[in-house]
Design a protein around this motif. Structure first.
Motif, PDB file in Angstrom:
ATOM      1  N   GLU A  39       0.850  -1.202   0.000  1.00 12.83           N
ATOM      2  CA  GLU A  39       0.000   0.000   0.000  1.00 12.83           C
ATOM      3  C   GLU A  39       0.884   1.250   0.000  1.00 12.83           C
ATOM      4  N   LYS A  40       1.173   1.770  -1.170  1.00 10.43           N
ATOM      5  CA  LYS A  40       1.931   3.020  -1.304  1.00 10.43           C
ATOM      6  C   LYS A  40       1.366   3.781  -2.487  1.00 10.43           C
ATOM      7  N   ASP A  41       1.443   5.118  -2.438  1.00 13.41           N
ATOM      8  CA  ASP A  41       0.885   5.897  -3.546  1.00 13.41           C
ATOM      9  C   ASP A  41       1.589   5.568  -4.852  1.00 13.41           C
ATOM     10  N   GLY A  42       0.958   5.943  -5.952  1.00 19.84           N
ATOM     11  CA  GLY A  42       1.399   5.546  -7.288  1.00 19.84           C
ATOM     12  C   GLY A  42       2.798   5.941  -7.698  1.00 19.84           C
ATOM     13  N   ASN A  43       3.376   6.969  -7.089  1.00 20.87           N
ATOM     14  CA  ASN A  43       4.719   7.394  -7.489  1.00 20.87           C
ATOM     15  C   ASN A  43       5.805   6.948  -6.518  1.00 20.87           C
ATOM     16  N   TYR A  44       5.442   6.317  -5.444  1.00 17.47           N
ATOM     17  CA  TYR A  44       6.383   6.017  -4.360  1.00 17.47           C
ATOM     18  C   TYR A  44       7.601   5.216  -4.832  1.00 17.47           C
ATOM     19  N   PHE A  45       7.385   4.194  -5.641  1.00 19.48           N
ATOM     20  CA  PHE A  45       8.497   3.330  -6.058  1.00 19.48           C
ATOM     21  C   PHE A  45       9.049   3.661  -7.446  1.00 19.48           C
ATOM     22  N   ASN A  46       8.455   4.621  -8.155  1.00 19.36           N
ATOM     23  CA  ASN A  46       8.954   4.964  -9.490  1.00 19.36           C
ATOM     24  C   ASN A  46      10.431   5.342  -9.421  1.00 19.36           C
ATOM     25  N   PHE A  47      11.239   4.730 -10.262  1.00 20.59           N
ATOM     26  CA  PHE A  47      12.689   4.929 -10.344  1.00 20.59           C
ATOM     27  C   PHE A  47      13.417   4.391  -9.098  1.00 20.59           C
ATOM     28  N   GLY A  48      12.741   3.576  -8.317  1.00 24.58           N
ATOM     29  CA  GLY A  48      13.361   2.956  -7.153  1.00 24.58           C
ATOM     30  C   GLY A  48      14.069   1.664  -7.541  1.00 24.58           C
ATOM     31  N   HIS A  59      19.581 -11.977  -4.991  1.00 24.44           N
ATOM     32  CA  HIS A  59      20.720 -11.055  -4.996  1.00 24.44           C
ATOM     33  C   HIS A  59      20.767 -10.158  -6.235  1.00 24.44           C
ATOM     34  N   LYS A  60      19.772 -10.243  -7.099  1.00 24.07           N
ATOM     35  CA  LYS A  60      19.720  -9.368  -8.278  1.00 24.07           C
ATOM     36  C   LYS A  60      18.895  -8.135  -7.926  1.00 24.07           C
ATOM     37  N   ARG A  61      19.288  -6.994  -8.499  1.00 15.89           N
ATOM     38  CA  ARG A  61      18.580  -5.733  -8.302  1.00 15.89           C
ATOM     39  C   ARG A  61      18.222  -5.139  -9.656  1.00 15.89           C
ATOM     40  N   TYR A  62      17.015  -4.568  -9.704  1.00 17.74           N
ATOM     41  CA  TYR A  62      16.530  -3.970 -10.933  1.00 17.74           C
ATOM     42  C   TYR A  62      15.907  -2.612 -10.624  1.00 17.74           C
ATOM     43  N   VAL A  63      15.911  -1.738 -11.614  1.00 17.46           N
ATOM     44  CA  VAL A  63      15.287  -0.428 -11.460  1.00 17.46           C
ATOM     45  C   VAL A  63      13.793  -0.575 -11.726  1.00 17.46           C
ATOM     46  N   ILE A  64      13.002   0.044 -10.862  1.00 16.28           N
ATOM     47  CA  ILE A  64      11.550   0.018 -11.007  1.00 16.28           C
ATOM     48  C   ILE A  64      11.128   1.135 -11.965  1.00 16.28           C
ATOM     49  N   LYS A  65      10.376   0.777 -12.986  1.00 16.36           N
ATOM     50  CA  LYS A  65       9.860   1.770 -13.925  1.00 16.36           C
ATOM     51  C   LYS A  65       8.692   2.518 -13.286  1.00 16.36           C
ATOM     52  N   ASN A  66       7.695   1.771 -12.807  1.00 15.15           N
ATOM     53  CA  ASN A  66       6.562   2.411 -12.144  1.00 15.15           C
ATOM     54  C   ASN A  66       5.770   1.417 -11.309  1.00 15.15           C
ATOM     55  N   TRP A  67       4.943   1.972 -10.456  1.00 14.22           N
ATOM     56  CA  TRP A  67       4.101   1.212  -9.540  1.00 14.22           C
ATOM     57  C   TRP A  67       2.684   1.757  -9.622  1.00 14.22           C
ATOM     58  N   ASP A  68       1.700   0.863  -9.757  1.00 11.76           N
ATOM     59  CA  ASP A  68       0.293   1.262  -9.795  1.00 11.76           C
ATOM     60  C   ASP A  68      -0.396   0.686  -8.561  1.00 11.76           C
ATOM     61  N   ASN A  69      -0.741   1.538  -7.617  1.00  4.60           N
ATOM     62  CA  ASN A  69      -1.347   1.077  -6.367  1.00  4.60           C
ATOM     63  C   ASN A  69      -2.768   0.543  -6.568  1.00  4.60           C
ATOM     64  N   THR A  70      -3.438   0.934  -7.646  1.00  3.36           N
ATOM     65  CA  THR A  70      -4.797   0.448  -7.917  1.00  3.36           C
ATOM     66  C   THR A  70      -4.775  -0.997  -8.387  1.00  3.36           C
ATOM     67  N   THR A  71      -3.931  -1.288  -9.380  1.00  3.16           N
ATOM     68  CA  THR A  71      -3.861  -2.652  -9.923  1.00  3.16           C
ATOM     69  C   THR A  71      -2.837  -3.516  -9.189  1.00  3.16           C
ATOM     70  N   CYS A  96      13.399   7.876  -6.680  1.00  2.00           N
ATOM     71  CA  CYS A  96      13.731   9.290  -6.715  1.00  2.00           C
ATOM     72  C   CYS A  96      13.822   9.702  -8.176  1.00  2.00           C
ATOM     73  N   ASN A  97      13.030  10.692  -8.567  1.00  2.00           N
ATOM     74  CA  ASN A  97      13.057  11.147  -9.956  1.00  2.00           C
ATOM     75  C   ASN A  97      13.948  12.367 -10.148  1.00  2.00           C
ATOM     76  N   LYS A  98      14.755  12.669  -9.132  1.00  2.00           N
ATOM     77  CA  LYS A  98      15.745  13.754  -9.170  1.00  2.00           C
ATOM     78  C   LYS A  98      15.107  15.142  -9.201  1.00  2.00           C
ATOM     79  N   SER A  99      13.850  15.247  -8.782  1.00  2.00           N
ATOM     80  CA  SER A  99      13.182  16.547  -8.746  1.00  2.00           C
ATOM     81  C   SER A  99      13.285  17.145  -7.343  1.00  2.00           C
ATOM     82  N   VAL A 100      13.011  18.434  -7.245  1.00  2.00           N
ATOM     83  CA  VAL A 100      13.013  19.122  -5.955  1.00  2.00           C
ATOM     84  C   VAL A 100      11.994  18.467  -5.027  1.00  2.00           C
ATOM     85  N   GLU A 101      10.801  18.182  -5.555  1.00  2.00           N
ATOM     86  CA  GLU A 101       9.738  17.583  -4.747  1.00  2.00           C
ATOM     87  C   GLU A 101      10.169  16.243  -4.174  1.00  2.00           C
ATOM     88  N   SER A 102      10.836  15.437  -4.985  1.00  2.00           N
ATOM     89  CA  SER A 102      11.301  14.128  -4.525  1.00  2.00           C
ATOM     90  C   SER A 102      12.340  14.276  -3.414  1.00  2.00           C
TER      91      SER A 102
END
Length: 135
Positions: A39-48, A59-71, A96-102
């Motif tokens: 349960e996290k808002d839709g942008n929480y994991f984007n670029f995580g 032991h493998k790590r991947y970059v998250i493109k996006n997360w949809d909390n509804t689906t 983190c999308n490298k923005s001030v808000e983030s």
């Protein structure tokens, strides 16, 4: 290539408070999985980061493109190397999308090194605000 120091010693870098573990409910494709108990808002994991703690991708790590909390669907930037299976345990790191808000939401604005007030390519391409006159 990820900076291993950030994730290996989460306590030292403060990353621990931005991570959580969960179990894969189902895998749709090699780059798309369902996490029903998250349960996290839709942008929480984007670029995580998603780190597999069990299964074929352990032991493998991947970059998250996006997360949809509804689906409850999490998309990876690139497909996982091996098959993702129901029951795989994963650790997710906030994006983190490298923005001030983030940076502000992560409590890291003091380390923000962007240049928000410098016009970018979009400003240059727009003609600098000069409008065309009709004759």
């Amino acid at each position: 290539n990820l900076d291993e120091n950030i994730f290996e010693n989460g306590v030292d870098t403060g990353v621990k408070k931005w991570q959580m573990e969960t179990t894969v409910t189902d895998a749709i494709k090699q780059n798309q999985l369902i996490l029903l108990d998250l349960e996290k808002d839709g942008n929480y994991f984007n670029f995580g980061i998603i780190e597999f703690l069990s299964g074929d991708n352990m032991h493998k790590r991947y970059v998250i493109k996006n997360w949809d909390n509804t689906t409850k669907v999490l998309n990876l930037q690139i497909p996982a190397l091996f098959k993702i299976s129901k029951g795989d345990i994963v650790r997710l790191y906030k994006g983190c999308n490298k923005s001030v808000e983030s940076c502000k939401s992560n409590g890291n604005f003091i380390n923000y090194r962007g240049y928000n007030d410098v016009p970018g390519q979009d400003f240059i391409a727009s003609g600098g605000g000069v409008s065309a006159r009709s004759s």
